[in-house]
Design a protein around this motif. Structure first.
Motif, mmCIF file in Angstrom:
data_model
loop_
_atom_site.group_PDB
_atom_site.id
_atom_site.type_symbol
_atom_site.label_atom_id
_atom_site.label_comp_id
_atom_site.label_asym_id
_atom_site.label_seq_id
_atom_site.Cartn_x
_atom_site.Cartn_y
_atom_site.Cartn_z
ATOM 1 N N LEU A 293 6.024 14.065 73.288
ATOM 2 C CA LEU A 293 6.327 15.425 72.834
ATOM 3 C C LEU A 293 7.601 15.435 71.992
ATOM 4 O O LEU A 293 7.644 16.047 70.917
ATOM 5 N N GLN A 294 8.644 14.763 72.483
ATOM 6 C CA GLN A 294 9.908 14.732 71.742
ATOM 7 C C GLN A 294 9.745 14.032 70.396
ATOM 8 O O GLN A 294 10.355 14.427 69.393
ATOM 9 N N GLU A 295 8.889 13.011 70.349
ATOM 10 C CA GLU A 295 8.621 12.310 69.098
ATOM 11 C C GLU A 295 7.933 13.236 68.097
ATOM 12 O O GLU A 295 8.248 13.231 66.896
ATOM 13 N N GLU A 296 6.986 14.056 68.602
ATOM 14 C CA GLU A 296 6.278 14.986 67.723
ATOM 15 C C GLU A 296 7.221 16.077 67.226
ATOM 16 O O GLU A 296 7.172 16.471 66.061
ATOM 17 N N ILE A 297 8.098 16.567 68.093
ATOM 18 C CA ILE A 297 9.089 17.579 67.683
ATOM 19 C C ILE A 297 10.013 17.003 66.617
ATOM 20 O O ILE A 297 10.337 17.652 65.619
ATOM 21 N N LYS A 298 10.424 15.741 66.827
ATOM 22 C CA LYS A 298 11.286 15.062 65.855
ATOM 23 C C LYS A 298 10.572 14.924 64.516
ATOM 24 O O LYS A 298 11.161 15.139 63.451
ATOM 25 N N ARG A 299 9.265 14.567 64.567
ATOM 26 C CA ARG A 299 8.492 14.435 63.333
ATOM 27 C C ARG A 299 8.436 15.749 62.574
ATOM 28 O O ARG A 299 8.568 15.782 61.352
ATOM 29 N N LYS A 301 10.636 18.168 62.761
ATOM 30 C CA LYS A 301 11.983 18.447 62.232
ATOM 31 C C LYS A 301 12.280 17.575 61.022
ATOM 32 O O LYS A 301 12.903 18.009 60.059
ATOM 33 N N ASP A 302 11.824 16.303 61.078
ATOM 34 C CA ASP A 302 12.037 15.391 59.951
ATOM 35 C C ASP A 302 11.348 15.912 58.691
ATOM 36 O O ASP A 302 11.862 15.785 57.581
ATOM 37 N N LEU A 303 10.178 16.516 58.884
ATOM 38 C CA LEU A 303 9.439 17.083 57.761
ATOM 39 C C LEU A 303 10.225 18.228 57.139
ATOM 40 O O LEU A 303 10.351 18.343 55.921
ATOM 41 N N SER A 304 10.771 19.078 58.001
ATOM 42 C CA SER A 304 11.588 20.192 57.512
ATOM 43 C C SER A 304 12.834 19.667 56.809
ATOM 44 O O SER A 304 13.245 20.183 55.764
ATOM 45 N N PHE A 305 13.415 18.593 57.380
ATOM 46 C CA PHE A 305 14.610 18.001 56.776
ATOM 47 C C PHE A 305 14.272 17.374 55.425
ATOM 48 O O PHE A 305 15.065 17.459 54.477
ATOM 49 N N ALA A 306 13.075 16.766 55.298
ATOM 50 C CA ALA A 306 12.662 16.150 54.035
ATOM 51 C C ALA A 306 12.578 17.193 52.927
ATOM 52 O O ALA A 306 12.936 16.924 51.770
ATOM 53 N N LEU A 307 12.101 18.388 53.253
ATOM 54 C CA LEU A 307 12.020 19.459 52.255
ATOM 55 C C LEU A 307 13.414 19.886 51.803
ATOM 56 O O LEU A 307 13.640 20.141 50.617
ATOM 57 N N LYS A 308 14.342 19.960 52.754
ATOM 58 C CA LYS A 308 15.725 20.321 52.394
ATOM 59 C C LYS A 308 16.368 19.219 51.555
ATOM 60 O O LYS A 308 17.082 19.497 50.582
ATOM 61 N N GLN A 309 16.086 17.967 51.936
ATOM 62 C CA GLN A 309 16.612 16.840 51.162
ATOM 63 C C GLN A 309 16.045 16.833 49.747
ATOM 64 O O GLN A 309 16.752 16.533 48.785
ATOM 65 N N ALA A 310 14.743 17.163 49.633
ATOM 66 C CA ALA A 310 14.094 17.162 48.318
ATOM 67 C C ALA A 310 14.796 18.128 47.375
ATOM 68 O O ALA A 310 14.986 17.826 46.181
ATOM 69 N N LEU A 436 14.254 5.620 44.812
ATOM 70 C CA LEU A 436 14.630 5.831 46.210
ATOM 71 C C LEU A 436 14.051 4.698 47.046
ATOM 72 O O LEU A 436 13.013 4.128 46.690
ATOM 73 N N PRO A 437 14.693 4.375 48.175
ATOM 74 C CA PRO A 437 14.102 3.360 49.064
ATOM 75 C C PRO A 437 12.688 3.772 49.476
ATOM 76 O O PRO A 437 12.407 4.967 49.633
ATOM 77 N N LEU A 438 11.809 2.798 49.657
ATOM 78 C CA LEU A 438 10.408 3.103 49.960
ATOM 79 C C LEU A 438 10.239 3.890 51.255
ATOM 80 O O LEU A 438 9.242 4.584 51.433
ATOM 81 N N ASP A 439 11.188 3.777 52.173
ATOM 82 C CA ASP A 439 11.075 4.512 53.430
ATOM 83 C C ASP A 439 11.848 5.828 53.421
ATOM 84 O O ASP A 439 11.997 6.478 54.454
ATOM 85 N N HIS A 440 12.327 6.247 52.242
ATOM 86 C CA HIS A 440 13.090 7.499 52.169
ATOM 87 C C HIS A 440 12.143 8.677 52.408
ATOM 88 O O HIS A 440 11.043 8.732 51.842
ATOM 89 N N PRO A 441 12.540 9.655 53.242
ATOM 90 C CA PRO A 441 11.666 10.797 53.566
ATOM 91 C C PRO A 441 11.157 11.564 52.348
ATOM 92 O O PRO A 441 9.997 11.989 52.324
ATOM 93 N N VAL A 442 11.995 11.723 51.329
ATOM 94 C CA VAL A 442 11.579 12.480 50.136
ATOM 95 C C VAL A 442 10.516 11.712 49.359
ATOM 96 O O VAL A 442 9.502 12.274 48.935
ATOM 97 N N LEU A 443 10.724 10.403 49.175
ATOM 98 C CA LEU A 443 9.727 9.597 48.474
ATOM 99 C C LEU A 443 8.428 9.538 49.271
ATOM 100 O O LEU A 443 7.335 9.627 48.702
#
Length: 526
Positions: A293-299, A301-310, A436-443
């Motif tokens: 569950l915590q992993e899914e919540i983190k995922r 949040k990471d998606l939301s963070f990727a949009l802000k980073q973009a 950007l690095p291949l593992d960068h959230p925005v890329l």
């Protein structure tokens, strides 16, 4: 007492209608079915964070096994949902290797040439020869047992057959059984955790809006599903088991003790549920479920963070909550098509996908194709927050030129692309490219959009080529008009089946032996 949503709904409603049922339970089921069909705006909706497939064993004289992405109005037994399509396809492959039930959609009312699976010994071939229906149905029942969670039976079967072949020194067959057993064990080792109690249960963990379901059958964890929904546990149970018609197990374990309405409990108990209980926090199951569950919540949040980073990294005017991606596909300049995919809050919005046929473009010209699609799309629809073009600098500049022709500029929308050679992000005009690095959230987000546009475009292109190919081959035959062509395709399903048919079979459809012979001569005898 009403809430704000209820008041808004009443203000916008233009009329009221109702259906009379015999009792409350019927009304309850009717409501769920209507929600499932119509997906009303003001109903709390359960949203998948991914597309979860099912396995269907059809209800026929010789049932087939296949995977489907959503429950359709088909007769048969549904199993799932499962975590991903690859897992489902691997399960079906193993089951066919052992039990040999078909997966094709062939018409069994007439015999045809056997398929590749028959030659591999993975199908009884009821489309090719007479098969003992009793023996076939026994295999189907065994498949159903495995899909219900009885993994041990098929493992024991494979081990026994492997030893039997080894005893008679048929080492090739023994090796085949060994490989199938190895694949089965690996398959469930990757996605399953074995529990000694052998229970059937669903574990539901949640921190709204994120809900996680772990499906355990016969002591094996066979699927992990995640959803988003603004609502209570009761809302989730209603949506997941009643609206979506997923079969409840005998036990549901949840994170908290919450009050569940008698109507929902009674309905679930009619379908096989014995009880809902609070999961013990000291158990290993709880630890595993909570971690997921915590992993899914983190995922999320990471998606939301990727949009802000973009917004920051790509110097966008605003956070790209709505992204539309465009890709062009053709075969050496023929059958040019375009796909448009829509992402909302970083996730695909399939209802927003669109296909475009570009029949006027006869030669390979991605730039002109992009200009054409841009004008057709945005003369009628609003611009997204970010427009993604599958291609490099030239393709991106073509999109900007087309936007200018219909009255827009880069002040109205941001446009980016990805150069395929090195996954370099490109911008219009003189703006330098960005690595950007291949593992960068925005890329990763942009690559996700790119891959989805490409997949959608290629699929449409193949479909169009196939339809045009069939149409052309029949249109060239003298005596085949629109009516006969329609009847032939409807009866045989396609050119391949028509090629396999006899003159007598074709003659029955076109009502002329002469034309039937002409069809066979034109298409080529098989």
């Amino acid at each position: 007492m009403g809430n704000e949503k209820t008041y808004e709904m009443l203000e916008k409603a233009t009329n009221l209608d109702y259906i009379i049922t015999s009792n409350e339970n019927q009304a309850f089921i009717l409501e769920a079915n209507l929600i499932y069909i119509h997906k009303p705006k003001y109903n709390i909706m359960l949203k998948d964070t991914r597309v979860y497939p099912y396995i269907l064993v059809t209800d026929e004289q010789f049932p087939k096994i296949k995977y489907i992405r959503t429950k359709k109005e088909e007769k048969g037994k549904f199993y799932g949902p499962y975590s991903d399509v690859k897992f489902v396809k691997d399960v079906i492959e193993v089951l066919q290797s052992v039990y040999k039930i078909r997966s094709c959609d062939r018409d069994l009312s007439r015999k045809s040439k056997p398929c590749f699976l028959y030659h591999l010994g993975r199908c009884y071939g009821p489309c090719y020869k007479d098969v003992d229906e009793t023996v076939y149905q026994e295999s189907v029942e065994k498949v159903k047992k495995v899909l219900s969670g009885d993994i041990e039976e098929v493992k024991n079967y494979l081990q026994k057959v492997m030893k039997d072949y080894a005893k008679i020194k048929n080492y090739e067959k023994a090796a085949q059984m060994r490989d199938t057993l190895f694949k089965l064990e690996n398959l469930f080792e990757e996605v399953a955790v074995e529990y000694k109690n052998g229970k059937n249960l669903d574990i539901i963990m949640y921190e709204p809006p994120v809900y996680l379901v772990l499906i355990v059958r016969k002591g094996y964890l066979i699927s992990k599903l995640s959803f988003t929904m603004e609502g209570t546990l009761e809302d989730f149970l209603y949506q997941y088991y009643i609206v979506r018609k997923n079969e409840p197990p005998s036990l549901i374990s949840t994170l908290y003790n919450e009050e569940i309405s008698p109507e929902i409990l009674d309905f679930l108990k009619e379908k096989g549920l014995k009880r809902i209980e609070k999961i013990g926090k000291s158990s290993k199951i709880y630890e595993m479920a909570y971690t997921n569950l915590q992993e899914e919540i983190k995922r999320q949040k990471d998606l939301s963070f990727a949009l802000k980073q973009a917004k920051e990294i790509l110097s966008l005017k605003k956070e790209p909550k709505i992204i539309e991606g465009i890709d062009i596909s053709h075969l050496q300049g023929l059958y040019t098509v375009a796909s448009l995919v829509r992402f909302e809050n970083g996730k695909p919005k399939k209802e927003g996908y669109r296909k475009y046929r570009l029949d006027d473009i006869k030669a390979p010209d991605d730039f002109e194709s992009i200009r054409t699609v841009i004008k057709r799309r945005y003369q009628k629809h609003e611009l997204p927050d970010l427009l993604f073009i599958d291609g490099g600098k030239g393709q991106v500049n073509s999109a900007v030129e087309a936007l200018k022709e219909i009255g827009y500029s880069l002040k109205d929308v941001d446009v980016v692309g990805i150069a395929k050679e090195d996954e370099r992000i490109v911008f219009p005009g003189d703006i330098p490219d960005l690595h950007l690095p291949l593992d960068h959230p925005v890329l990763r987000l942009l690559i996700y959009v790119r891959d989805e546009t490409h997949r959608f475009a290629i699929g449409f292109n193949r479909s169009l080529r196939s339809k045009r190919f069939e149409k052309t081959k029949l249109d060239d035959i003298y005596g085949i008009g629109p009516k006969r062509k329609k009847e032939l395709i409807k009866h045989f399903g396609g050119i391949q089946k028509l090629l396999e048919a006899s003159i007598e079979e074709i003659s029955k459809v076109v009502k002329s032996e002469k034309i039937a012979k002409r069809i066979k001569e034109s298409l080529g005898e098989k």
